[in-house]
Design an enzyme around this catalytic site. Sequence first.
Site, mmCIF file in Angstrom:
data_model
loop_
_atom_site.group_PDB
_atom_site.id
_atom_site.type_symbol
_atom_site.label_atom_id
_atom_site.label_comp_id
_atom_site.label_asym_id
_atom_site.label_seq_id
_atom_site.Cartn_x
_atom_site.Cartn_y
_atom_site.Cartn_z
ATOM 1 N N ASP A 16 1.146 -1.261 0.067
ATOM 2 C CA ASP A 16 -0.218 -0.240 -0.131
ATOM 3 C C ASP A 16 0.941 1.506 0.163
ATOM 4 O O ASP A 16 0.969 2.006 -0.590
ATOM 5 C CB ASP A 16 -1.014 -0.287 1.390
ATOM 6 N N SER A 178 -2.543 -9.080 4.005
ATOM 7 C CA SER A 178 -2.428 -7.593 4.034
ATOM 8 C C SER A 178 -1.529 -8.367 5.811
ATOM 9 O O SER A 178 -2.863 -9.145 6.580
ATOM 10 C CB SER A 178 -3.590 -7.096 4.531
#
Length: 404
Positions: A16, A178
Amino acid sequence: MSDVKKVVLAYSGGLDTSVIIPWLKENYSNCEVIAMCADLGQGDEVEPVREKALKSGASKVYIEDVTKEFVEDYIWPVLKAGSVYEGKYLLGTSFARPIIAKKLVEIAEKEGADAIAHGATGKGNDQVRFELTVKALAPHLKVIAPWRLWDIRSREDAIDYAEKHNVPVPVTKKRPYSMDRNIWHLSHEGSDLEDPWNEPKADVYMVTKTPEQAPDVAAYVEISFEKGIPVAINGEKLGAVELLTKLNELGAENGVGITDIVENRLVGMKSRGVYETPGGTILFYAHRELEYLTLDRATMHYKEQIAVRYGELVYDGMWFAPLKEALDAFVDATQQTVTGTVRLKLYKGNIMSAGAKSPYSLFHEGFVTFGRDEVYNQKDAEGFINLFGLPLKIRALMQKEAGK
């Protein structure tokens, strides 16, 4: 926000935040991007961060080693409070965000930046934690949250964007979890874990052995506390970071600390996470055992109640809220006698009590013994029961009278 000329980005080197640098430069008139990576004890992940950030377009990179501050000023207060979110989650990501945001603010003020940016998604809790900290410490700073602005809608989209901009990322479509790592825990979300019926795959765990892999012989450990803070292992005094590191190794070796939870996010949805928190799980168990020995009934029971609220505040990003500060004062008052040593037995993912002692122990063998004693008059119990049960007796008499 065309007036934004300089941004400090919370940078981890992960997917990200890696794509945010070129995105910021594209969308904010080639603004200057300063990357800040907080070293919270995540290990080898920090090493390649500087070069990666510079190659991605950052003008400057700060790598802030805040591991000691993180353990002493953020982890220990939550441990003393005994706060576990929804009975399982040991808040490893939750209390990491305020210290990261605090460092972002410090660097932004030092560099004269207009804004800070973060890579938290619009679906998650971290956006709240980052931004509430900024509001509490530097309300004049603007906040840029690309996940709430750009056209990227999935981790696969982010990977594609990174490839187009020649940004190397450690995530592939074959392992699109994640993850968040620090000295306290490693978390896993996404991919096959999004179905609560799926058991985590064996290769998910990167820190802790599974119970099946753990040794067939139990391990014993003694942990000593002073006023609720762990200070020694097996009689050896250790600093906060070294102590937690040793317990992480011990817990991981014995399959301790794996948690799988479907939790309630602050933003209104449920999410499924798998957490590896070996040392933290041991410490929470040990701290609780010592409180059993040293806290009186009323204090312990009330502390259990506020622990739930305290955990919610931490989870919700309210680290610098007045209520959190007030509860810290209460917790500190309760910990004045939480001093002593706890012995635990670790075996294939389990933790079992194996002894506890304290100079402030409220356990008095002379009163509680099943043998003959000279200090407790059992006849006193009759009067106590009569008075304690008097409201029940009066109510029963009233009901009998009213029924006539």
